[in-house]
Design a protein around this motif. Sequence first.
Motif, PDB file in Angstrom:
ATOM      1  N   GLY A   1      42.005  57.502  32.689  1.00 39.43           N
ATOM      2  CA  GLY A   1      42.766  56.610  33.564  1.00 39.43           C
ATOM      3  C   GLY A   1      43.224  57.308  34.831  1.00 39.43           C
TER       4      GLY A   1
ATOM      5  N   THR B   1      33.981  47.210  29.667  1.00 40.39           N
ATOM      6  CA  THR B   1      33.824  46.085  30.581  1.00 40.39           C
ATOM      7  C   THR B   1      32.384  45.596  30.626  1.00 40.39           C
TER       8      THR B   1
ATOM      9  N   HIS C   1      40.508  41.284  28.381  1.00 43.01           N
ATOM     10  CA  HIS C   1      41.077  41.640  29.679  1.00 43.01           C
ATOM     11  C   HIS C   1      41.915  40.511  30.268  1.00 43.01           C
TER      12      HIS C   1
ATOM     13  N   GLU D   1      43.433  44.555  34.403  1.00 46.19           N
ATOM     14  CA  GLU D   1      42.365  44.701  35.388  1.00 46.19           C
ATOM     15  C   GLU D   1      41.397  45.764  34.904  1.00 46.19           C
ATOM     16  N   ILE D   2      40.235  45.814  35.556  1.00 42.83           N
ATOM     17  CA  ILE D   2      39.265  46.816  35.133  1.00 42.83           C
ATOM     18  C   ILE D   2      39.435  48.105  35.931  1.00 42.83           C
ATOM     19  N   TYR D   3      40.534  48.153  36.700  1.00 44.29           N
ATOM     20  CA  TYR D   3      40.817  49.361  37.482  1.00 44.29           C
ATOM     21  C   TYR D   3      42.315  49.644  37.381  1.00 44.29           C
ATOM     22  N   ILE D   4      42.729  50.827  37.808  1.00 47.68           N
ATOM     23  CA  ILE D   4      44.159  51.146  37.870  1.00 47.68           C
ATOM     24  C   ILE D   4      44.471  51.617  39.286  1.00 47.68           C
ATOM     25  N   ILE D   5      45.369  50.911  39.948  1.00 50.78           N
ATOM     26  CA  ILE D   5      45.740  51.306  41.314  1.00 50.78           C
ATOM     27  C   ILE D   5      46.852  52.327  41.232  1.00 50.78           C
ATOM     28  N   GLU D   6      46.724  53.394  42.009  1.00 50.25           N
ATOM     29  CA  GLU D   6      47.822  54.356  42.011  1.00 50.25           C
ATOM     30  C   GLU D   6      48.901  53.890  42.981  1.00 50.25           C
TER      31      GLU D   6
END
Length: 325
Positions: A189, A233, A304, A310-315
């Motif tokens: 992650g 995913t 999901h 989401e299929i991403y993690i925003i920093e």
Amino acid sequence: MTDNSAVELSIVIPVLNEADSLRALYEEVVSAISRSGNCEILFVDDGSTDESLNILIDIQQNDARVRIIKLRRNFGQTAALSAGFRHARGRIIVPLDADGQNDPADIPRLVARLETGFDIVSGWRRKRHDNTLTRTFPSRIANWVIARITGVKLHDFGCTLKAYRAESLKCIRLYGEMHRFIPALASWGGEKVTEIVVNHRPRSAGKTKYGLNRIFKVILDLITIKFLASFSTKPIYVFGGLGGISMLGSFLSGFAVFYYKFLAPEHLAMNRNPLLVLSMMLFMTAIQFILMGLLAEILVRTYHESQDREIYIIEEILESPGRKV
Ligand code: UDP
Ligand code: MG
């Protein structure tokens, strides 16, 4: 005295029938964290059937920093740790074993290392004091395999003693016996993971809760997390791939049948030849794989979307300072 918003450090201790080591452990933890600001010591009683809970309640009488979570029955170490992580209030969370094998004196070093810019600092029991044949040796192999497969270069995934930033545990859900894979999940992650050597001691009292069957569980958990991480995913890529290989095998085998029946210079006795059956079997397997992939695709969408995952993690999102929102 307990200002919840400002707890610095939570020590999380899963307890299953450790009556004989709890008091000594508590004393050690207290002296280890004496200089660490506002702390809490969170014991998770994982369905103990001995005096453990009474001892914990007794300890709590004299120390407001002690919290106890009592699980209704034995759910396993991973579940106990999960409960502790969920209810811990600290900015930093450090779990350790209740049997005294981890040395609380290592806590300040782990925390200090975390503060140099890491999200997880894992303990490495370089000198282990467990049975060599049944524990230390299998665990060496397991750690090597886990490091290879997950791509996370740690020497000792199984060590409970680690330091986590609380946020790094937020989006990780644990199942089975997966607590040992937290660094791998977190590192996938995008979290920063490192390790330091920690002290390891023989069990002071009581006996271990695990036997050799743990090895199989670890292998199965490893397959699961690898699958989830790589394909959660896009499961059709895995199943479709396997289906494709089966289909190819089916065609090759079918062609061989056709060749021997009609084209081969000498007629071979087909009644003893398994290729036709093989071809049919592979064909059906291929269809099954592909359908399974499609089912998995539906499951993944439910997974999901039902959790708004989401299929991403925003920093972080950086907006221009001049812009009015
Ligand atoms: N433990 C637990 N629930 C379980 C099994 C173990 O809370 O179902 C706790 C146990 O009390 C100890 C820690 O997990 O504090 C590690 O267990 P153990 O010492 O038996 O494991 P080992 O050190 O042999 O790997
Ligand atoms: Mg132990």
